[in-house]
Design a protein around this motif. Structure first.
Motif, short mmCIF file in Angstrom:
data_model
loop_
_atom_site.label_atom_id
_atom_site.label_comp_id
_atom_site.label_asym_id
_atom_site.label_seq_id
_atom_site.Cartn_x
_atom_site.Cartn_y
_atom_site.Cartn_z
N ASP B 3 -18.46 -12.83 2.64
CA ASP B 3 -19.21 -11.35 2.28
C ASP B 3 -18.34 -10.47 1.91
O ASP B 3 -18.73 -9.81 0.90
CB ASP B 3 -19.63 -10.87 3.95
N TYR B 4 -16.95 -10.57 2.38
CA TYR B 4 -16.00 -9.70 1.80
C TYR B 4 -15.64 -9.82 0.33
O TYR B 4 -15.84 -9.14 -0.81
CB TYR B 4 -14.89 -9.79 2.51
N ASP B 5 -15.70 -11.49 -0.03
CA ASP B 5 -15.58 -11.71 -1.22
C ASP B 5 -16.60 -11.25 -2.44
O ASP B 5 -16.44 -10.80 -3.40
CB ASP B 5 -15.46 -13.18 -1.49
N GLU B 6 -17.93 -11.42 -1.83
CA GLU B 6 -19.16 -11.09 -2.54
C GLU B 6 -19.20 -9.48 -2.97
O GLU B 6 -19.27 -9.22 -3.88
CB GLU B 6 -20.40 -11.36 -1.69
N LEU B 7 -18.62 -9.00 -1.80
CA LEU B 7 -18.58 -7.25 -2.02
C LEU B 7 -17.65 -6.93 -3.08
O LEU B 7 -17.79 -6.08 -3.95
CB LEU B 7 -18.11 -6.60 -0.76
N GLU B 8 -16.59 -7.42 -3.04
CA GLU B 8 -15.34 -7.36 -3.99
C GLU B 8 -15.97 -7.58 -5.48
O GLU B 8 -15.53 -6.96 -6.30
CB GLU B 8 -14.11 -8.19 -3.61
N ASN B 9 -16.58 -8.97 -5.49
CA ASN B 9 -16.96 -9.21 -6.79
C ASN B 9 -18.10 -8.26 -7.32
O ASN B 9 -18.09 -7.80 -8.43
CB ASN B 9 -17.66 -10.57 -6.63
N GLU B 10 -18.93 -7.81 -6.66
CA GLU B 10 -19.85 -6.92 -6.81
C GLU B 10 -19.21 -5.46 -7.34
O GLU B 10 -19.88 -4.99 -8.35
CB GLU B 10 -21.03 -6.53 -5.67
N GLN B 11 -18.27 -5.06 -6.69
CA GLN B 11 -17.58 -4.04 -7.06
C GLN B 11 -16.84 -4.19 -8.41
O GLN B 11 -17.06 -3.21 -9.48
CB GLN B 11 -16.59 -3.50 -5.98
N GLN B 12 -16.28 -5.39 -8.65
CA GLN B 12 -15.64 -5.45 -9.92
C GLN B 12 -16.46 -5.64 -10.80
O GLN B 12 -16.35 -4.99 -12.17
CB GLN B 12 -14.93 -6.89 -9.77
N MET B 13 -17.61 -6.24 -10.72
CA MET B 13 -18.80 -6.26 -11.80
C MET B 13 -19.41 -4.85 -12.28
O MET B 13 -19.36 -4.46 -13.27
CB MET B 13 -20.06 -7.23 -11.33
N ASP B 14 -19.63 -4.09 -11.06
CA ASP B 14 -19.97 -2.68 -11.58
C ASP B 14 -18.93 -2.02 -12.37
O ASP B 14 -19.25 -1.26 -13.22
CB ASP B 14 -20.07 -1.83 -10.08
N CYS B 15 -17.76 -2.07 -11.99
CA CYS B 15 -16.70 -1.31 -12.65
C CYS B 15 -16.63 -2.01 -13.94
O CYS B 15 -16.15 -1.09 -14.89
CB CYS B 15 -15.38 -1.43 -11.99
N ALA B 16 -16.43 -3.37 -14.30
CA ALA B 16 -16.54 -3.99 -15.54
C ALA B 16 -17.42 -3.34 -16.48
O ALA B 16 -17.48 -3.09 -17.64
CB ALA B 16 -16.69 -5.49 -15.30
N LEU B 17 -19.03 -3.35 -15.84
CA LEU B 17 -20.19 -2.81 -16.59
C LEU B 17 -19.84 -1.28 -16.99
O LEU B 17 -20.18 -1.01 -18.05
CB LEU B 17 -21.15 -3.08 -15.96
N ASP B 18 -19.42 -0.34 -16.14
CA ASP B 18 -19.16 0.99 -16.30
C ASP B 18 -18.11 1.05 -17.55
O ASP B 18 -18.25 1.75 -18.30
CB ASP B 18 -18.69 1.68 -15.18
N LEU B 19 -17.06 0.04 -17.47
CA LEU B 19 -15.96 -0.02 -18.51
C LEU B 19 -16.52 -0.11 -19.85
O LEU B 19 -16.27 0.42 -20.79
CB LEU B 19 -15.07 -1.01 -18.18
N MET B 20 -17.40 -1.29 -19.94
CA MET B 20 -18.12 -1.49 -21.05
C MET B 20 -18.87 -0.54 -21.60
O MET B 20 -19.12 -0.22 -22.91
CB MET B 20 -19.12 -2.93 -21.01
N ARG B 21 -19.29 0.50 -20.86
CA ARG B 21 -20.19 1.54 -21.41
C ARG B 21 -19.42 2.80 -22.05
O ARG B 21 -19.58 3.78 -22.39
CB ARG B 21 -21.21 2.11 -20.16
N ARG B 22 -18.08 2.64 -21.64
CA ARG B 22 -17.07 3.57 -21.82
C ARG B 22 -16.16 3.31 -23.06
O ARG B 22 -15.75 4.07 -24.00
CB ARG B 22 -16.25 4.29 -20.85
N LEU B 23 -15.70 1.73 -23.18
CA LEU B 23 -14.99 1.49 -24.11
C LEU B 23 -15.62 1.61 -25.53
O LEU B 23 -16.66 1.30 -25.59
CB LEU B 23 -14.33 0.12 -23.80
N PRO B 24 -14.70 1.78 -26.60
CA PRO B 24 -15.44 1.99 -27.76
C PRO B 24 -16.37 0.57 -28.10
O PRO B 24 -15.59 -0.45 -28.17
CB PRO B 24 -14.21 1.99 -28.90
#
Lengths: 278, 279
Positions: B3-24
């Motif tokens: 469960d912890y790994d899944e939560l960590e993955n989800e958080q990382q994915m959310d951050c990765a997607l947010d990053l893609m919305r900000r990087l040029p």
């Protein structure tokens, strides 16, 4: 790639933050790296570089003065910056964004006295220019390696409306060659249900007339060049909207009606689908 | 611990997607490469979640062009919608069921016509895949306009549709992304001006529509995609050439602001005088 390399790579992404979004990008990097200790060690120099790139406007501690943080007023490797207006050197904490330890800075070389006068005059002239054309603009002029370098920044942040923008210009005047070299960079980010960015930059090289009020002439030339750049942007938008965009996709087909899908589905592939039913 | 790994993955994915919305978006391909280097354990998830500009390939059999993206990828091979074969060849690459393949062929023909009528050129491809109790697909269109010296652009449509069949009806869920890249350059004397205005917008739509025969799917999806592109073309125009332009002109005023400020001050003084006279 080692874990350290990966963290360093993640940290370097901060330098590509859109204007006004360094904190958001930093939080994303933190979430991705998931190791605050390791990140903390690497992030400070990156933050410093980012702040100087963005021409961060900061309060000079204990003085009623503001100054831009740029590579041109960085005094040493320990984040010491100079405010030439009040002749104050101070240390800047890039993580907490606070200045401290102000001290008087008298280290000016003798043959820079003429330059210092020019620097001060240009600062005044450009403050007038900035007030006339930038609602929330800021300018700092520095004497740097024999040249007078002027840095202008104008930011507009509206994250609740999903957009941010910045205008950054650097103008370097060499009093010996009378040459003015400049670079203007504009970046806009729109991010409601998407990610749209404008990235444009232009470089200039002009000769300033000798004699007379040099500061006034330099300021005038800067103003003219920036106006030309802005006009160039307007022309560019017209070209992109009326030619490029229109050439990609029509609003409607030549028939001026939307597509008759029943006709396409039946006419072109009636045979294929009929056999699918069986 | 799972469960912890899944939560960590989800958080990382959310951050990765947010990053893609900000990087040029100008560097969208390099951005993805960087993310894959930082999070190699999440490669498959990142590849399937982050849209990339479509690449064009040529079908070796028919010579026809088709578009490649993560949806028609299996390993390092891509499936052609014309031949239904993988390039480089795969012994058992995943393909749609026979029934779905027939629909896929029909859809490719229909959207080829759609593409011609709206884009007058360009390339289109449709890929379908089976799901439990449903099927899904992606409609891809790419048009490049690099004819002139002064400017160039490209338009990439990625329409992902999920179809849930319920007897003689179906629920269609559409998620559409249009990537629009435009660059204008003007070399004037000692200045080299390049204006790069690029990025993407995403919209969604959901409809319940009647399905009398299999062909109805093409009509239904076709209309949804057409309506969606109509709306998005307008949004792109507004955002790119309206909104961002306004923001630039808000950063610097071409006109002298001191004149406007003097006028305002005069008005305030006048108003003040009139007010005090009235009292």
């Amino acid at each position: 790639m080692s874990a350290d390399d990966r963290i360093a790579k993640a940290a370097s992404l901060l330098l590509h933050s859109p204007p006004g979004e360094v904190d958001d990008v930093f939080n994303d990097i933190r979430g991705i790296v998931n190791d605050d200790e390791a990140l903390q060690e690497l992030i400070e120099p990156v933050l410093a570089e980012s702040n100087m790139q963005q021409f961060l406007v900061v309060d000079v501690p204990d003085k009623q003065s503001k100054v831009l943080l740029t590579p041109y007023n960085l005094l040493d490797e320990n984040n010491k910056y100079l405010d030439p207006t009040t002749k104050t050197a101070f240390t800047f904490d890039h993580l907490r964004r606070i200045g401290s330890d102000p001290e008087e800075y008298q280290e000016t070389m003798d043959d820079d006295d003429a330059n210092e006068q020019l620097r001060a005059e240009l600062q005044k002239a450009l403050e007038q220019y900035v007030e006339s054309h930038f609602k929330e603009g800021f300018v700092s002029v520095f004497a740097h390696e024999g040249s007078i370098v002027s840095c202008i920044v104008s930011n507009k942040f509206s994250p609740s409306n999903f957009w941010n923008g910045s205008w950054r210009a650097v103008w370097s005047f060499n009093p010996e060659s009378n040459q003015l070299n400049g670079s203007i960079k504009v970046r806009v980010h729109y991010f409601e249900d998407g990610n749209v960015q404008l990235d444009t930059q232009s470089d200039f090289s002009r000769d300033v007339e000798t004699g007379g009020d040099v500061a006034k002439k330099v300021a005038k030339l800067i103003g003219q060049s920036e106006a030309e750049f802005q006009q160039g942007i307007n022309d560019g938008y017209r070209q992109l909207s009326e030619k490029t965009f229109k050439g990609l996709r029509r609003t409607l087909p030549v028939t001026r009606n939307k597509i008759d899908w029943e006709k396409i589905a039946n006419y072109k592939i009636g045979g294929e689908l009929a056999s699918a039913e069986n | 611990m799972a469960d912890y790994d899944e939560l960590e993955n989800e958080q990382q994915m959310d951050c990765a997607l947010d990053l893609m919305r900000r990087l040029p978006p100008q560097n969208v391909e390099e951005n993805l490469v960087t993310l894959l280097e930082i999070l190699p354990e999440m490669t498959e998830d990142l590849l399937s979640s982050i849209d990339q500009p479509l690449k064009i390939r040529q079908d070796s059999k028919s010579g026809k062009e088709y578009l490649v993206c993560d949806y028609n990828r299996d390993g390092d091979s891509y499936r052609s919608p014309w031949s239904n074969e993988y390039d480089p060849p795969l012994a058992d690459g995943s393909v749609p069921s026979d029934r779905l393949r027939k629909l896929e062929v029909a859809a490719n023909e229909a959207f080829d016509t759609y593409k011609e009528m709206y884009y007058e050129g360009g390339v289109s491809s449709v890929y379908l895949w089976d799901m439990d109790d449903a099927f899904a697909g992606v409609v891809l269109i790419k048009k490049v306009n690099d004819g002139t010296v002064r400017s160039k652009g490209s338009w990439d449509s990625i329409h992902v549709v999920e179809v849930l069949e319920k007897g003689r009806q179906a629920r269609y869920k559409l998620t559409s992304t249009v990537m629009l890249y435009t660059v204008a350059s003007a070399a004037k004397g000692d200045r080299l001006n390049e204006i790069n205005l690029s990025g993407s917008l995403t919209r969604q739509d959901e409809r319940d529509l009647p399905v009398e025969d299999t062909g109805a799917h093409i009509v239904n999806i076709g209309r949804m995609v057409e309506d969606m592109e109509f709306k998005m073309r307008n949004s792109l125009q507004e955002v790119y050439f309206g909104k961002t332009h306004d923001i630039v002109n808000g950063l610097r005023s071409a006109a002298d602001l001191s004149e406007a400020r003097n006028r305002e001050r005069l008005q305030r003084d006048l108003f003040g005088q009139l007010k005090s006279r009235g009292e």
